[in-house]
Design a protein around this motif. Structure first.
Motif, short mmCIF file in Angstrom:
data_model
loop_
_atom_site.label_atom_id
_atom_site.label_comp_id
_atom_site.label_asym_id
_atom_site.label_seq_id
_atom_site.Cartn_x
_atom_site.Cartn_y
_atom_site.Cartn_z
N UNK A 112 3.99 17.13 5.84
CA UNK A 112 2.77 17.01 6.64
C UNK A 112 2.71 15.68 7.39
N UNK A 113 3.08 14.62 6.71
CA UNK A 113 3.07 13.29 7.36
C UNK A 113 4.04 13.26 8.53
N UNK A 114 5.21 13.86 8.35
CA UNK A 114 6.20 13.90 9.44
C UNK A 114 5.63 14.64 10.64
N UNK A 115 5.03 15.82 10.42
CA UNK A 115 4.52 16.63 11.54
C UNK A 115 3.40 15.89 12.28
N UNK A 167 -1.10 5.64 8.29
CA UNK A 167 -2.09 6.20 9.21
C UNK A 167 -2.04 7.73 9.20
N UNK A 168 -0.81 8.28 9.21
CA UNK A 168 -0.67 9.74 9.17
C UNK A 168 -1.22 10.29 7.85
N UNK A 169 -0.93 9.60 6.76
CA UNK A 169 -1.45 10.02 5.45
C UNK A 169 -2.97 10.06 5.46
N UNK A 170 -3.57 8.99 5.97
CA UNK A 170 -5.03 8.91 5.96
C UNK A 170 -5.66 9.99 6.83
N UNK A 192 0.84 -1.20 0.00
CA UNK A 192 0.00 0.00 0.00
C UNK A 192 0.87 1.26 0.00
N UNK A 193 1.96 1.21 0.76
CA UNK A 193 2.87 2.36 0.80
C UNK A 193 3.47 2.62 -0.57
#
Length: 438
Positions: A128-131, A102-105, A7-8
């Motif tokens: 954004x995903x990192x933050x 999960x962060x992406x979603x 998925x990644x």
């Protein structure tokens, strides 16, 4: 391959690969998204780092020091060497597939219904995903390295950081950031925000110091220039550096640094100035643990020794200032040794000036094309440039079928005390990172 890994990879493949750093409306857009997410950047203390060279080493040192002292650390940096997830690290480990997805979603669910996910570039997504991931992991500090410039960089969507660090500023990405030091410094100074404190690395041009001081004044923030450093190198070789150092922000001390290269001394001075400031502002740091962290630290792609006898070095110098610093380090570390360069450049870099630094030191040159990158300079063109613009002996210039053939031939030509340097671009040297044949 796990389902999450599949998925990644599908997600990365469909992301917009453009950087979009030339657009001045991107940061406000990202700020709106962070606001909808409840400002994850407010959940931890941020040290924001901008500069032409030294961001990666400075960030890695600070992350190592804080982690060694028991703090949970998020670290965002670029580029990656082998896996894009290396850009997002939590306590020294790259983000897992599950946490990334999960962060992406979570972010995707907050985007406006009419907003296409590929309207964001891959670097904006990673920022954004990192933050968000750092908030989910409940980190104490985030080391946040600018990708390119400062003012229009995706990382500049954050609110005022605890510290804004400016490493050495010189020419790079001039088509985007400007063709003068004044314009480049102006872009870098965009990370200076009201409510922060600024620390500036030593040996900046006067026009840089003036520009940064003016912006700090406008933002009404304190600015500390790491100047008047008393520094003495006690020992240096291809395993590390021992240095005695002190200054206005740095107590007198002797440091064993696991990193090599003279350019690391300015980064070290900046880091020690920052740790001293942190200690004075109620961050508990043990001096012994600071020293241990610095002694144990190694950074992929920064004067990274991957083999001895002969010595093989990977270095990601990708602009004239980086090339100059690399050559100065080699002259000090291997003054009487044969030095061979494996070179691979991006076509939009100032490789002519980089060659001016390398060729006088080189006994042999191997030209290469960085793999799988649309900006790569073709090795045949590089060979022609070296022959046309420089009087480098043709019999010492090699054009092998690929990068690993270049290294194989260079090793066959090398004696045990020779030095082989693989450099020109991170996109080139990453082909060798983790290579068991080196």
């Amino acid at each position: 391959m796990s389902t999450n890994q599949q998925d990644y990879q599908k997600l990365i493949a469909k992301m917009n690969q453009q950087m979009l750093v030339t657009d001045d409306d991107r940061v406000p857009l990202l700020q709106q998204i962070l606001a909808k997410l409840g400002h994850p950047d407010h959940a931890y203390k941020i040290i924001h780092i901008a500069g032409t060279n030294g961001k990666g080493s400075t960030g890695a040192m600070l992350a190592a020091v804080l982690q060694k002292n028991g703090y949970h650390i998020g670290h965002f940096s670029s580029p990656a060497m082998l896996d894009d997830r290396e850009q997002i690290k939590i306590d020294g480990q790259m983000i897992g597939y599950t946490d990334f997805l999960q962060a992406y979603q979570l972010i995707n669910d907050q985007l406006p219904a009419n907003f296409a996910t590929n309207s964001l570039s891959i670097f904006e997504w990673f920022t954004l995903i990192a933050l968000v991931a750092f908030q989910q992991a409940k980190v104490d500090f985030v080391i946040l390295e600018v990708g390119l410039g400062g003012t229009n960089d995706a990382t500049n969507a954050i609110s005022a950081p605890l510290l804004a660090l400016i490493t050495h500023i010189d020419y790079d990405h001039t088509r985007i950031l400007g063709h003068t030091i004044r314009k480049i410094a102006t872009q870098k100074s965009g990370i200076i925000k009201t409510g922060s404190t600024v620390i500036v690395a030593p040996h900046q041009k006067r026009i840089t110091r003036t520009g940064l001081r003016n912006v700090a004044g406008q933002q009404q923030v304190p600015i500390h220039f790491v100047n008047n450093i008393r520094l003495k190198v006690l020992a240096h070789n291809f395993t590390g550096t021992t240095v005695q150092i002190s200054g206005p922000l740095i107590p007198n001390q002797t440091i064993q640094l696991g990193l090599i290269g003279g350019f690391q001394l300015d980064n070290l001075a900046t880091v020690l100035s920052a740790t001293t400031w942190l200690q004075k502002n109620n961050v508990q740091l043990d001096q012994r643990l600071i020293h241990e962290a610095l002694a144990q630290l190694k950074i992929a792609g920064r004067m990274q020794v991957v083999q001895h006898h002969p010595t093989v070095i990977l270095d990601g110098a990708h602009n004239p200032d980086g090339a100059k610093q690399l050559v100065l380090s080699l002259k000090k570390l291997a003054p009487n040794h044969k030095i061979t360069f494996l070179l691979g450049f991006l076509a939009d870099k100032n490789y002519l000036e980089m060659l001016q630094n390398y060729l006088p030191l080189a006994k042999e040159i191997y030209v290469n094309t960085p793999s799988q990158h649309q900006r790569a300079l073709d090795k045949d063109q590089l060979s022609k440039t070296i022959q046309t613009h420089f009087s480098f002996p043709k019999e010492q210039l090699f054009n092998e079928p690929d990068a690993h053939a270049s290294l194989s031939t260079a090793l066959k030509h090398a004696a045990t005390d020779d030095v082989i340097v693989i450099t020109g671009s991170f996109y080139f040297i990453k082909q060798f990172e983790g290579d068991q044949n080196v």
